[in-house]
Write an enzyme that holds these catalytic residues in place. Structure first.
Site, PDB file in Angstrom:
ATOM      1  CD  GLN A 173      -1.359  -0.169   3.664  1.00 18.91           C
ATOM      2  OE1 GLN A 173      -2.482   0.268   3.503  1.00 18.91           O
ATOM      3  NE2 GLN A 173      -0.968  -0.696   4.804  1.00 18.91           N
ATOM      4  CG  ASP A 239      -9.823   0.639   0.139  1.00 17.99           C
ATOM      5  OD1 ASP A 239     -11.002   0.903  -0.147  1.00 17.99           O
ATOM      6  OD2 ASP A 239      -9.457   0.304   1.276  1.00 17.99           O
ATOM      7  CD  GLU A 274     -10.049  -3.071   0.302  1.00 14.34           C
ATOM      8  OE1 GLU A 274     -10.213  -3.062   1.540  1.00 14.34           O
ATOM      9  OE2 GLU A 274      -8.938  -3.247  -0.243  1.00 14.34           O
ATOM     10  CG  ASP A 308     -12.278  -2.470   3.947  1.00  9.98           C
ATOM     11  OD1 ASP A 308     -12.355  -2.983   5.072  1.00  9.98           O
ATOM     12  OD2 ASP A 308     -11.546  -1.503   3.706  1.00  9.98           O
ATOM     13  CD  GLN A 330      -8.693  -5.250   4.651  1.00 16.68           C
ATOM     14  OE1 GLN A 330      -7.809  -5.038   5.481  1.00 16.68           O
ATOM     15  NE2 GLN A 330      -9.288  -4.278   3.997  1.00 16.68           N
ATOM     16  CE  LYS A 332     -12.125  -3.788   8.466  1.00 19.71           C
ATOM     17  NZ  LYS A 332     -13.004  -4.323   7.411  1.00 19.71           N
TER      18      LYS A 332
END
Length: 413
Positions: A173, A239, A274, A308, A330, A332
């Site tokens: 990222q 994202d 995303e 997400d 995702q 997390k």
């Protein structure tokens, strides 16, 4: 093997705690700082240093298992537990949890992790970050006692078949350094790029999505121009934090048309988007993402939708997976509490035929990143996040090096 002592210390994370409510209310940046007063309880400034707690479990043979309690960047909001500050929670752990650990016999990982993940003190479950770090330390200690990698311990605990351990594609990222960050990713031949942090319509997406389209075209050209190997074709994964839904008024047909346009802009690279839309709650978000995914498939598109927002807990992940709300979910990692839940989530997604993305946060530590790398390898996640931090180099190094060590050691046997 028993636990004979527990040592706690303050730790620092790879990023910051940010008061998301204050930022959404319009707080302005001055360099890395935000100007104004915090809104969420516990914050003393809108952005403050990320903190964690290191838990060391001393075994009766002298080995020490380590785990680190960490929480996400946007703590204290979105239904999450309160801001996790070391000075507040070290005394709590010393009073309520350390006495339970002293003399504890190390058993199989699954039952021991579930015991502490489900533990209640005075009628309340432990803070998510404590459950996260404590179960990491348990896994680390058991691996030492059994003289195995943590990945091998997980495979045994969850009856995962196979003796070959394979690499998991790593997703890097950029944070706001979305151009220099991409160059770093190309140089390092990252598997999946760039995240991009597309959370502002005017500056990053464009009122008709033109800025994002241009960014994807730039990224494709950058890869094709500077790659060293002709077969290096990273997946583009961006994202967008629901902003595509905002600019198209949640009109599914227009969103799908735009996504197919992005797919064309990325070719020959594969693309994932995303969080294209946020329904404002779990039920509506599941419905929107399922409809977008099915419509893309009906048009022959290979673009993949990643869920997400509203997909936070193990229960949430199962609900999204059952509804096929997206092509990848995702997971997390800090939001799930005990790392046993990460194992369950990856395995559930895999069983449902939906992509398992072992994610997390830039606000983790090197220890939590290394341990979740073992889990991703053991459970065969489809993708995992390079973490902590936003600098590309550091997170990629920590995760990639741990992965290569584990693969070399486990496969040597």
């Amino acid at each position: 093997m028993k636990i004979k002592d527990v040592i706690l210390s303050k730790a620092y994370t790879g990023f910051f705690f940010d008061d998301q409510k204050a930022i959404k209310a319009g707080a302005k940046q001055d360099g890395l700082f935000y100007i104004g007063d915090p809104v969420i309880d516990g914050f003393t400034s809108i952005r403050q240093k990320g903190e964690a707690i290191s838990i060391q479990l001393v075994l009766d043979n002298g080995d020490i298992g380590v785990g680190e309690c960490a929480a996400v960047q946007y703590s204290g909001t979105g239904g999450r537990d309160p801001l996790f500050l070391a000075d507040d929670y070290i005394p709590y752990i010393e009073e309520h949890i350390v006495p339970l650990l002293i003399g504890e016999e190390l058993k199989d990982f699954k039952s021991m992790a579930e015991k502490y993940d489900r533990l209640s003190i005075q009628g309340k479950r432990l803070h998510t970050a404590i459950r996260y770090g404590l179960t990491q330390a348990i896994l680390s200690a058991i691996a030492l006692a059994q003289k195995k990698t943590m990945a091998e311990v997980i495979r045994q605990a969850y009856d995962i078949e196979g003796h070959i351990y394979e690499p998991v594609p790593i997703f890097t990222q950029t944070g706001d350094q979305r151009y220099d960050g991409v160059d770093k990713m190309i140089l390092k031949e990252a598997d999946v790029i760039p995240h991009g942090l597309i959370n502002n319509i005017d500056e990053k997406l464009g009122r008709q999505g033109e800025l994002l389209k241009g960014y994807i075209e730039w990224m494709r050209n950058r890869v094709l121009t500077y790659r060293v190997r002709d077969d290096y074709e990273p997946i583009i994964h961006v994202d967008v934090y629901g902003t595509i839904g905002i600019i198209f008024d949640n009109d599914i047909d227009r969103i799908v048309e735009y996504l197919i346009d992005l797919e064309e802009s990325a070719k020959p690279l594969k693309i994932r988007i995303e969080g294209p839309i946020d329904g404002g709650n779990k039920v509506d978000t599941i419905d929107y993402l399922a409809k977008i995914s099915r419509q893309l498939e009906s048009k022959g598109s290979k673009l993949e939708i990643v869920a997400d927002e509203w997909c936070n807990t193990l229960e949430d992940i199962k609900d999204f997976a059952d509804a096929k709300a997206g092509h990848m979910l995702q997971i997390k990692t800090p939001d799930l509490g005990g790392i046993n839940n990460i194992c369950e989530a990856i395995l559930y997604c895999n069983a449902c035929g939906i992509g398992s993305y072992s994610g997390g946060t830039c606000n983790e530590t090197n220890i939590s990143a290394q341990i979740t790398t073992n889990i991703a390898i053991a459970c065969r996640a489809n993708q995992m996040l390079a973490k902590p931090g936003m600098g590309v180099d550091e997170g990629f190094m920590i995760v990639k090096n741990e992965m290569n060590r584990v693969l070399a050691r486990a496969n040597r046997k």
